[in-house]
Design a protein around this motif. Structure first.
Motif, PDB file in Angstrom:
ATOM      1  N   GLU A  11       0.627  -0.644  -0.262  1.00  0.00           N
ATOM      2  CA  GLU A  11      -0.035   0.000   0.032  1.00  0.00           C
ATOM      3  C   GLU A  11       0.791   1.022   0.205  1.00  0.00           C
ATOM      4  OE1 GLU A  11      -3.906   0.882   3.484  1.00  0.00           O
ATOM      5  OE2 GLU A  11      -3.643  -0.949   2.327  1.00  0.00           O
ATOM      6  N   LYS A  12       1.992   1.010   0.682  1.00  0.00           N
ATOM      7  CA  LYS A  12       3.108   1.970   1.141  1.00  0.00           C
ATOM      8  C   LYS A  12       3.500   2.890  -0.329  1.00  0.00           C
ATOM      9  CE  LYS A  12       3.919   3.181   5.433  1.00  0.00           C
ATOM     10  NZ  LYS A  12       3.203   2.854   6.654  1.00  0.00           N
ATOM     11  N   LEU A  13       4.521   1.419  -1.244  1.00  0.00           N
ATOM     12  CA  LEU A  13       4.766   1.674  -2.147  1.00  0.00           C
ATOM     13  C   LEU A  13       3.535   2.123  -3.557  1.00  0.00           C
ATOM     14  CD1 LEU A  13       7.398  -0.850  -1.311  1.00  0.00           C
ATOM     15  CD2 LEU A  13       7.933   1.036  -1.487  1.00  0.00           C
ATOM     16  N   ASP A  14       2.566   1.960  -3.171  1.00  0.00           N
ATOM     17  CA  ASP A  14       1.351   2.210  -4.097  1.00  0.00           C
ATOM     18  C   ASP A  14       1.583   0.816  -5.137  1.00  0.00           C
ATOM     19  OD1 ASP A  14      -0.612   2.852  -5.660  1.00  0.00           O
ATOM     20  OD2 ASP A  14       0.527   4.565  -6.170  1.00  0.00           O
ATOM     21  N   VAL A  15       1.859  -0.253  -4.333  1.00  0.00           N
ATOM     22  CA  VAL A  15       2.214  -1.682  -5.824  1.00  0.00           C
ATOM     23  C   VAL A  15       0.615  -2.804  -5.178  1.00  0.00           C
ATOM     24  CG1 VAL A  15       4.379  -1.157  -6.418  1.00  0.00           C
ATOM     25  CG2 VAL A  15       3.554  -2.929  -4.611  1.00  0.00           C
ATOM     26  N   GLY A  17       0.167  -5.981  -3.819  1.00  0.00           N
ATOM     27  CA  GLY A  17       0.083  -7.056  -3.539  1.00  0.00           C
ATOM     28  C   GLY A  17       0.936  -8.000  -4.110  1.00  0.00           C
ATOM     29  N   LYS A  18       0.410  -8.706  -4.782  1.00  0.00           N
ATOM     30  CA  LYS A  18       0.648  -9.898  -6.030  1.00  0.00           C
ATOM     31  C   LYS A  18       2.137  -9.641  -6.591  1.00  0.00           C
ATOM     32  CE  LYS A  18      -1.057 -11.153  -9.925  1.00  0.00           C
ATOM     33  NZ  LYS A  18      -2.211 -11.154 -11.238  1.00  0.00           N
ATOM     34  N   ASP A  19       2.684  -8.154  -6.271  1.00  0.00           N
ATOM     35  CA  ASP A  19       3.764  -7.668  -7.251  1.00  0.00           C
ATOM     36  C   ASP A  19       4.815  -7.317  -6.243  1.00  0.00           C
ATOM     37  OD1 ASP A  19       2.123  -7.449 -10.030  1.00  0.00           O
ATOM     38  OD2 ASP A  19       1.877  -5.424  -9.605  1.00  0.00           O
ATOM     39  N   LEU A  20       4.104  -7.402  -5.051  1.00  0.00           N
ATOM     40  CA  LEU A  20       5.044  -7.192  -3.505  1.00  0.00           C
ATOM     41  C   LEU A  20       5.985  -8.698  -4.188  1.00  0.00           C
ATOM     42  CD1 LEU A  20       7.195  -5.727  -1.990  1.00  0.00           C
ATOM     43  CD2 LEU A  20       4.656  -5.223  -0.221  1.00  0.00           C
ATOM     44  N   ILE A  21       4.626  -9.777  -3.548  1.00  0.00           N
ATOM     45  CA  ILE A  21       5.225 -10.583  -3.368  1.00  0.00           C
ATOM     46  C   ILE A  21       6.094 -11.513  -4.897  1.00  0.00           C
ATOM     47  CG2 ILE A  21       3.999 -13.406  -2.846  1.00  0.00           C
ATOM     48  CD1 ILE A  21       1.868 -12.045  -1.780  1.00  0.00           C
ATOM     49  N   ALA A  22       5.431 -11.401  -5.375  1.00  0.00           N
ATOM     50  CA  ALA A  22       6.682 -12.325  -6.847  1.00  0.00           C
ATOM     51  C   ALA A  22       7.690 -11.132  -6.460  1.00  0.00           C
ATOM     52  CB  ALA A  22       6.394 -11.664  -8.532  1.00  0.00           C
ATOM     53  N   SER A  23       7.513  -9.898  -6.040  1.00  0.00           N
ATOM     54  CA  SER A  23       9.197  -9.465  -6.039  1.00  0.00           C
ATOM     55  C   SER A  23      10.322 -10.260  -4.703  1.00  0.00           C
ATOM     56  CB  SER A  23       9.583  -8.263  -5.777  1.00  0.00           C
ATOM     57  OG  SER A  23      10.466  -7.326  -5.321  1.00  0.00           O
ATOM     58  N   GLU A  40      16.716  -4.236   6.447  1.00  0.00           N
ATOM     59  CA  GLU A  40      16.810  -4.016   5.001  1.00  0.00           C
ATOM     60  C   GLU A  40      15.787  -4.299   4.166  1.00  0.00           C
ATOM     61  OE1 GLU A  40      20.014  -2.612   4.192  1.00  0.00           O
ATOM     62  OE2 GLU A  40      19.943  -1.548   5.900  1.00  0.00           O
ATOM     63  N   LEU A  41      15.403  -5.405   4.065  1.00  0.00           N
ATOM     64  CA  LEU A  41      14.368  -6.581   3.333  1.00  0.00           C
ATOM     65  C   LEU A  41      13.719  -5.144   2.296  1.00  0.00           C
ATOM     66  CD1 LEU A  41      13.919  -8.886   1.206  1.00  0.00           C
ATOM     67  CD2 LEU A  41      12.280  -9.838   3.143  1.00  0.00           C
ATOM     68  N   VAL A  42      13.000  -5.114   3.714  1.00  0.00           N
ATOM     69  CA  VAL A  42      12.105  -3.690   2.745  1.00  0.00           C
ATOM     70  C   VAL A  42      12.788  -2.814   2.239  1.00  0.00           C
ATOM     71  CG1 VAL A  42      10.411  -1.817   4.280  1.00  0.00           C
ATOM     72  CG2 VAL A  42      10.467  -4.442   5.453  1.00  0.00           C
ATOM     73  N   LYS A  43      14.194  -1.925   2.852  1.00  0.00           N
ATOM     74  CA  LYS A  43      14.267  -0.830   1.932  1.00  0.00           C
ATOM     75  C   LYS A  43      14.709  -1.450   0.790  1.00  0.00           C
ATOM     76  CE  LYS A  43      16.301   1.634   5.773  1.00  0.00           C
ATOM     77  NZ  LYS A  43      17.818   1.134   6.772  1.00  0.00           N
ATOM     78  N   ASP A  44      15.358  -2.279   0.178  1.00  0.00           N
ATOM     79  CA  ASP A  44      15.918  -3.074  -0.809  1.00  0.00           C
ATOM     80  C   ASP A  44      14.604  -3.120  -1.724  1.00  0.00           C
ATOM     81  OD1 ASP A  44      18.172  -3.361  -0.252  1.00  0.00           O
ATOM     82  OD2 ASP A  44      18.060  -5.255  -0.044  1.00  0.00           O
ATOM     83  N   VAL A  45      13.564  -3.931  -1.059  1.00  0.00           N
ATOM     84  CA  VAL A  45      12.551  -3.880  -1.486  1.00  0.00           C
ATOM     85  C   VAL A  45      11.590  -2.426  -2.894  1.00  0.00           C
ATOM     86  CG1 VAL A  45       9.801  -5.325  -2.412  1.00  0.00           C
ATOM     87  CG2 VAL A  45      12.018  -6.416  -0.765  1.00  0.00           C
ATOM     88  N   ARG A  47      13.604  -0.064  -2.666  1.00  0.00           N
ATOM     89  CA  ARG A  47      14.400   0.246  -3.652  1.00  0.00           C
ATOM     90  C   ARG A  47      13.982   0.108  -5.138  1.00  0.00           C
ATOM     91  NH1 ARG A  47      18.752  -0.368  -0.854  1.00  0.00           N
ATOM     92  NH2 ARG A  47      18.423   1.058   0.933  1.00  0.00           N
ATOM     93  N   GLN A  48      13.449  -1.322  -5.334  1.00  0.00           N
ATOM     94  CA  GLN A  48      13.515  -1.627  -6.371  1.00  0.00           C
ATOM     95  C   GLN A  48      12.227  -1.102  -6.953  1.00  0.00           C
ATOM     96  OE1 GLN A  48      12.116  -5.683  -6.446  1.00  0.00           O
ATOM     97  NE2 GLN A  48      11.674  -6.062  -8.628  1.00  0.00           N
ATOM     98  N   PHE A  49      10.808  -0.876  -6.437  1.00  0.00           N
ATOM     99  CA  PHE A  49      10.038  -0.462  -6.890  1.00  0.00           C
ATOM    100  C   PHE A  49       9.685   1.643  -7.070  1.00  0.00           C
ATOM    101  CE2 PHE A  49       8.425  -4.147  -5.213  1.00  0.00           C
ATOM    102  CZ  PHE A  49       7.716  -5.008  -6.554  1.00  0.00           C
ATOM    103  N   GLY A  50      11.200   1.888  -6.788  1.00  0.00           N
ATOM    104  CA  GLY A  50      11.304   3.103  -6.999  1.00  0.00           C
ATOM    105  C   GLY A  50      11.101   3.882  -5.905  1.00  0.00           C
ATOM    106  N   ALA A  51      10.856   2.969  -4.971  1.00  0.00           N
ATOM    107  CA  ALA A  51      10.574   3.886  -3.952  1.00  0.00           C
ATOM    108  C   ALA A  51      11.726   5.013  -2.815  1.00  0.00           C
ATOM    109  CB  ALA A  51      10.054   3.515  -2.536  1.00  0.00           C
ATOM    110  N   ASP A  52      11.503   5.970  -2.446  1.00  0.00           N
ATOM    111  CA  ASP A  52      12.557   7.154  -1.773  1.00  0.00           C
ATOM    112  C   ASP A  52      13.629   5.415  -0.745  1.00  0.00           C
ATOM    113  OD1 ASP A  52      14.427   8.642  -0.438  1.00  0.00           O
ATOM    114  OD2 ASP A  52      12.884   9.730  -0.713  1.00  0.00           O
ATOM    115  N   ALA A  53      14.882   5.841  -0.943  1.00  0.00           N
ATOM    116  CA  ALA A  53      15.518   5.366  -0.074  1.00  0.00           C
ATOM    117  C   ALA A  53      15.393   5.107   1.218  1.00  0.00           C
ATOM    118  CB  ALA A  53      17.294   4.702  -0.660  1.00  0.00           C
ATOM    119  N   THR A  54      14.652   6.204   1.793  1.00  0.00           N
ATOM    120  CA  THR A  54      14.410   6.219   3.288  1.00  0.00           C
ATOM    121  C   THR A  54      13.621   6.112   3.586  1.00  0.00           C
ATOM    122  OG1 THR A  54      14.023   8.437   2.772  1.00  0.00           O
ATOM    123  CG2 THR A  54      16.703   8.170   3.459  1.00  0.00           C
TER     124      THR A  54
END
Ligand code: GDP
Ligand code: MG
Length: 380
Positions: A11-15, A17-23, A40-45, A47-54
């Motif tokens: 929800e936060k990343l605006d993607v 859930g299915k895509d997030l699980i796939a990733s 770190e996992l949260v940050k990595d994912v 980042r992958q979805f183009g969100a702010d690294a912070t």
């Protein structure tokens, strides 16, 4: 740490859930929507979805919410004028400590109320005037004179002092640390009162001090400026009442306010590890009222007020705005300048403390690995 659920993160990343699980699956992490992710996992994912690294973690969000709430939600509460907090600064040997001691010894209420003066980093002086019994004021003095303490607190973003008294010895005149003190006060946007000290000494020349200050851009009243001054002798206890009166006058202009009803907010003045008593901290309550039983977060540690003491070592159960208190029962050691915040519940305080500790460890680790990399580079 509690982490964040896959669902919330999506929800936060605006993607979806299915895509997030796939990733996550691609990374070898098998999860369902309600499962919790951390660090770190949260940050990595993210980042992958183009969100702010912070990406703000749950704890960080908690912290922000808590702090915002504590800073702002005072609607409908009564505001009072609180006692001013004063720091004494000046060149070495110009009489900072002597002046603090002399002022402390003028505190008439001290004798009446009993209790022996404790050095807890700050103390409250009750100012009275013999000729006007109705006059009763309080001033808090920070007992840690020196530019270092002031700078350290300012570096941590703590604004503890309302007025800076710059002490200048009348026989010695303006010196490098005098100018430094003036610069500190100006940078902090805090009004200055100049105390021209040692006027009892034969070589005292207070006009020279005034002229030197004017040459350095600090114009005193009567010398083309507005900066108040008092000529004193800490040793002979001359004009200490005038200095106190001047502090009250200058305080009336700034008129610092506080809301006693709200939960306490303050700053650590000093902290130490005491044999037998464990971690002990002196806190200046700046706003709100601190009570026994309160849970709090301070720096990256936390605790609950089981007992607290005033600047005379007396046990108290309540401390309102502009009150220095000593508290026991901390879970760890805070630093001078750390913010102190009362929290509605202990678990929240603990969570935030753990989060801050983790951040600190991360920062240290990053620093040490950078250092070792640099070392490696040098060797090559
Ligand atoms: P600090 O380094 O600024 O804290 O200065 P101190 O308070 O330690 O004072 C340095 C020296 O100046 C000490 O020997 C004091 O006794 C002396 N002193 C401080 N105030 C006065 C004063 O008003 N008159 C005289 N004659 N000596 C003073
Ligand atoms: Mg000193």
């Amino acid at each position: 740490t509690e982490g964040i659920s896959v669902k919330d993160l999506a929800e936060k990343l605006d993607v979806r859930g299915k895509d997030l699980i796939a990733s996550l699956l691609m990374r070898g992490v098998f999860v369902t929507v309600n499962q919790s992710l951390e660090g770190e996992l949260v940050k990595d994912v993210a980042r992958q979805f183009g969100a702010d690294a912070t990406v703000i973690s749950v704890e960080e969000q908690l912290e922000n919410e808590a702090i915002e709430g504590f800073l702002e939600d005072t609607t409908g509460m009564v505001e009072i004028v609180r006692a001013p907090v004063v720091t004494i600064m000046g060149h070495v040997d110009h009489g900072k400590t002597s002046l603090l001691d002399a002022i402390r010894s003028t505190d008439v209420a001290a004798g009446e109320a009993g209790g022996i003066t404790q050095h807890i980093g700050a103390y409250k002086v009750h100012v009275t005037k013999p000729d006007s019994p109705a006059f009763g004021r309080e001033i808090v003095f920070l007992d840690t004179p020196g530019h270092e303490a002031f700078t350290r607190m300012r570096a941590r973003g703590a604004k503890v002092t309302d007025i800076v008294v710059v002490v200048v010895a009348a026989d010695d005149g303006v010196m490098p640390q005098t100018l430094e003190a003036i610069d500190h006060a100006k940078a902090a946007n805090v009004p200055i009162i100049v105390a021209i000290n040692k006027i009892d000494k034969p070589g005292a020349d207070s006009n020279k001090v005034k002229q030197q200050l004017a040459e350095r851009g600090l114009q005193l009243v009567g010398w083309g400026g507005e900066v108040e001054f008092v000529e004193v002798s800490a040793k002979k206890k001359l004009n200490l009442d005038l200095l106190e009166e001047m502090i009250c006058l200058v305080a009336d202009i700034a008129s610092p306010k506080a809301v006693p009803e709200r939960p306490a907010v303050g700053t650590v003045i000093e902290a130490k590890l005491d044999r037998g008593r464990g971690a002990v901290a002196s806190i200046l309550v700046q706003n709100g009222t601190l009570r026994t039983g309160d849970s709090y977060i301070v720096g990256n540690t936390f605790g609950k007020i089981r007992a607290m003491f005033d600047d005379r070592g007396r046990a108290i159960t309540e401390a309102g705005p502009s009150t220095p208190v000593e508290i026991l029962g901390l879970e760890g050691m805070p630093d001078a300048g750390d913010t102190f915040l009362v929290m509605a519940d202990r678990d929240k305080a603990k969570g935030i403390a753990q989060y801050r500790k983790m951040k600190e460890r991360e920062a240290q680790l990053a620093k040490s690995s950078r250092v070792s990399l640099e070392g490696l580079a040098e060797q090559i």
